[in-house]
Design an enzyme around this catalytic site. Sequence first.
Site, PDB file in Angstrom:
ATOM      1  N   CYS A 288     -26.610  18.079  69.904  1.00  0.00           N
ATOM      2  CA  CYS A 288     -26.431  17.930  68.447  1.00  0.00           C
ATOM      3  C   CYS A 288     -26.481  19.264  67.718  1.00  0.00           C
ATOM      4  O   CYS A 288     -26.175  19.331  66.528  1.00  0.00           O
ATOM      5  CB  CYS A 288     -27.462  16.959  67.893  1.00  0.00           C
ATOM      6  SG  CYS A 288     -27.459  15.398  68.772  1.00  0.00           S
TER       7      CYS A 288
ATOM      8  N   ASN B  12     -25.145   8.475  64.312  1.00  0.00           N
ATOM      9  CA  ASN B  12     -25.346   9.804  64.901  1.00  0.00           C
ATOM     10  C   ASN B  12     -24.183  10.111  65.840  1.00  0.00           C
ATOM     11  O   ASN B  12     -24.040   9.473  66.884  1.00  0.00           O
ATOM     12  CB  ASN B  12     -26.689   9.800  65.658  1.00  0.00           C
ATOM     13  CG  ASN B  12     -26.994  11.125  66.338  1.00  0.00           C
ATOM     14  OD1 ASN B  12     -26.117  11.969  66.500  1.00  0.00           O
ATOM     15  ND2 ASN B  12     -28.236  11.298  66.762  1.00  0.00           N
TER      16      ASN B  12
ATOM     17  N   HIS C 159     -27.287  17.995  60.741  1.00  0.00           N
ATOM     18  CA  HIS C 159     -26.909  16.975  61.723  1.00  0.00           C
ATOM     19  C   HIS C 159     -27.441  15.625  61.252  1.00  0.00           C
ATOM     20  O   HIS C 159     -28.595  15.511  60.824  1.00  0.00           O
ATOM     21  CB  HIS C 159     -27.488  17.352  63.090  1.00  0.00           C
ATOM     22  CG  HIS C 159     -27.418  16.227  64.070  1.00  0.00           C
ATOM     23  ND1 HIS C 159     -26.245  15.541  64.314  1.00  0.00           N
ATOM     24  CD2 HIS C 159     -28.378  15.641  64.830  1.00  0.00           C
ATOM     25  CE1 HIS C 159     -26.493  14.593  65.204  1.00  0.00           C
ATOM     26  NE2 HIS C 159     -27.759  14.627  65.524  1.00  0.00           N
TER      27      HIS C 159
HETATM   28  N1  COA Z   1     -34.566  -2.985  66.817  1.00  0.00           N
HETATM   29  C1  COA Z   1     -35.769  -3.548  66.695  1.00  0.00           C
HETATM   30  N2  COA Z   1     -36.873  -3.005  67.203  1.00  0.00           N
HETATM   31  C2  COA Z   1     -36.745  -1.817  67.827  1.00  0.00           C
HETATM   32  C3  COA Z   1     -35.527  -1.168  67.981  1.00  0.00           C
HETATM   33  C4  COA Z   1     -34.392  -1.798  67.440  1.00  0.00           C
HETATM   34  N3  COA Z   1     -33.154  -1.262  67.514  1.00  0.00           N
HETATM   35  N4  COA Z   1     -35.724  -0.009  68.636  1.00  0.00           N
HETATM   36  C5  COA Z   1     -37.036   0.068  68.907  1.00  0.00           C
HETATM   37  N5  COA Z   1     -37.653  -1.030  68.412  1.00  0.00           N
HETATM   38  C6  COA Z   1     -39.056  -1.372  68.489  1.00  0.00           C
HETATM   39  C7  COA Z   1     -39.763  -0.657  69.599  1.00  0.00           C
HETATM   40  O1  COA Z   1     -39.541  -1.316  70.831  1.00  0.00           O
HETATM   41  C8  COA Z   1     -41.200  -0.755  69.139  1.00  0.00           C
HETATM   42  O2  COA Z   1     -41.678  -2.036  69.457  1.00  0.00           O
HETATM   43  P1  COA Z   1     -43.187  -2.223  69.980  1.00  0.00           P
HETATM   44  O3  COA Z   1     -44.044  -1.725  68.877  1.00  0.00           O
HETATM   45  O4  COA Z   1     -43.246  -3.683  70.223  1.00  0.00           O
HETATM   46  O5  COA Z   1     -43.267  -1.390  71.218  1.00  0.00           O
HETATM   47  C9  COA Z   1     -41.073  -0.646  67.617  1.00  0.00           C
HETATM   48  O6  COA Z   1     -39.706  -0.943  67.301  1.00  0.00           O
HETATM   49  C10 COA Z   1     -41.400   0.707  67.066  1.00  0.00           C
HETATM   50  O7  COA Z   1     -40.752   1.662  67.871  1.00  0.00           O
HETATM   51  P2  COA Z   1     -40.774   3.169  67.539  1.00  0.00           P
HETATM   52  O8  COA Z   1     -40.004   3.930  68.586  1.00  0.00           O
HETATM   53  O9  COA Z   1     -42.164   3.591  67.220  1.00  0.00           O
HETATM   54  O10 COA Z   1     -39.931   3.192  66.181  1.00  0.00           O
HETATM   55  P3  COA Z   1     -39.684   4.397  65.244  1.00  0.00           P
HETATM   56  O11 COA Z   1     -40.126   4.057  63.891  1.00  0.00           O
HETATM   57  O12 COA Z   1     -40.151   5.691  65.854  1.00  0.00           O
HETATM   58  O13 COA Z   1     -38.092   4.465  65.215  1.00  0.00           O
HETATM   59  C11 COA Z   1     -36.329   5.722  66.160  1.00  0.00           C
HETATM   60  C12 COA Z   1     -37.384   4.682  66.400  1.00  0.00           C
HETATM   61  C13 COA Z   1     -35.525   5.942  67.431  1.00  0.00           C
HETATM   62  C14 COA Z   1     -35.385   5.211  65.063  1.00  0.00           C
HETATM   63  C15 COA Z   1     -37.000   7.012  65.678  1.00  0.00           C
HETATM   64  O14 COA Z   1     -38.032   7.372  66.566  1.00  0.00           O
HETATM   65  C16 COA Z   1     -36.051   8.135  65.565  1.00  0.00           C
HETATM   66  O15 COA Z   1     -35.145   8.123  64.764  1.00  0.00           O
HETATM   67  N6  COA Z   1     -36.246   9.213  66.367  1.00  0.00           N
HETATM   68  C17 COA Z   1     -35.365  10.319  66.352  1.00  0.00           C
HETATM   69  C18 COA Z   1     -34.242   9.985  67.241  1.00  0.00           C
HETATM   70  C19 COA Z   1     -33.062  10.863  67.021  1.00  0.00           C
HETATM   71  O16 COA Z   1     -32.767  11.182  65.899  1.00  0.00           O
HETATM   72  N7  COA Z   1     -32.419  11.230  68.101  1.00  0.00           N
HETATM   73  C20 COA Z   1     -31.264  11.999  68.080  1.00  0.00           C
HETATM   74  C21 COA Z   1     -31.618  13.394  67.778  1.00  0.00           C
HETATM   75  S1  COA Z   1     -30.186  14.320  67.772  1.00  0.00           S
END
Ligand code: COA
Length: 320
Positions: free
Chosen positions: A116, A269, A239
């Site tokens: 990215c 993304n 990004h």
């Molecule tokens: N729908 C519903 N629930 C989901 C889910 C989805 N699409 N994806 C994950 N969950 C669940 C998880 O399984 C977890 O459940 P649990 O508590 O029962 O284990 C819960 O939601 C919370 O998960 P968590 O990973 O803590 O959520 P979050 O608030 O951190 O959001 C992301 C997850 C991926 C959206 C977030 O971490 C993020 O944006 N990270 C950066 C990723 C990114 O930008 N990557 C590319 C960089 S270039």
Amino acid sequence: MGNDGLSILSSGYAAGSRVVTNEDFARIVDTSDEWIRSRTGIVTRHFGGEGESTTTLALSAARSALEKAGISKEKIAAIICATMSADHATPSTACLLQRELSLPENIAAIDVNAACSGFVAALLACRSFLTDERPYAIVIGAEQLSRLLDFTDRTTCVLFGDGAGAVVVRKAEVPFGSCLFAKGGTEILAEGAGPEVSHIRMDGWAVFRFAVEALPAAMKETLKNAGLSVHEIDHIVCHQANERILEHVIKKEQLEDRKVYRNIDHFGNTSAASIPMAIGEMEERGLLKTGESLLLMGFGAGLTAGGVVVFYGGHDEDTQ
Ligand code: COA
């Protein structure tokens, strides 16, 4: 002021032709529109349709940028494509584009993979090829990430989209500043290459934490190297990974909200493509004026981060 900055003459972008909604994902994995919107800001994303690929999306974006630039192809020194989802391990996407766009053969045609942060890295790389005789480069970010998604993994499949953006740049007498950071890590991982690449796996929370630290750090370093303050920047194009990451950085750095462009709601993304797609959209909407400065910021897999200051607008001699 040295003649070593970059001006964007023109841009183009192409999104995959298939619009995929959050509701479409709710039908295949345990998720909901509410969860995806509130955690990421994404409402829809585009996936490549029949016959579309990283190369065809890149070609469409590059062709559009090149047509708008109206420059002589003989004055192009390089075509550089940032991608982590190239259709082939080799030939590079850039080589395929060189042929399709009928560019001269005495040209640098290379792909850059910095995930990215790739578009920022590609812009930095292009500068080393530019001369007074051949001052132009075509720089592209292109991805078909849908090919790398595990549609049983709700934590990753809802986040990404397909698309490409391209700019024609020229060396110019404008301020320049940049930085690239790398912190080796496998928090975002896709093994293999070309058509054999595996699904993306990601530790989303670790990436989030990295992003909210790395993005402000890279922003400050880039501005320092350019000798500019953030108040002298007209547009900040980061990004597009997650609306919450951007909101966090805007608040922490007290950025002017109106300067920070966002389009993650409709493209998701798109990794290396997200910054040039945003530039393409901004140009199309008439948001870019000649002489304006842009701070472009990438971050993501690697883990990597980086930034570059560029300016918008051509010169009289560009179309001669
Ligand atoms: N729908 C519903 N629930 C989901 C889910 C989805 N699409 N994806 C994950 N969950 C669940 C998880 O399984 C977890 O459940 P649990 O508590 O029962 O284990 C819960 O939601 C919370 O998960 P968590 O990973 O803590 O959520 P979050 O608030 O951190 O959001 C992301 C997850 C991926 C959206 C977030 O971490 C993020 O944006 N990270 C950066 C990723 C990114 O930008 N990557 C590319 C960089 S270039």
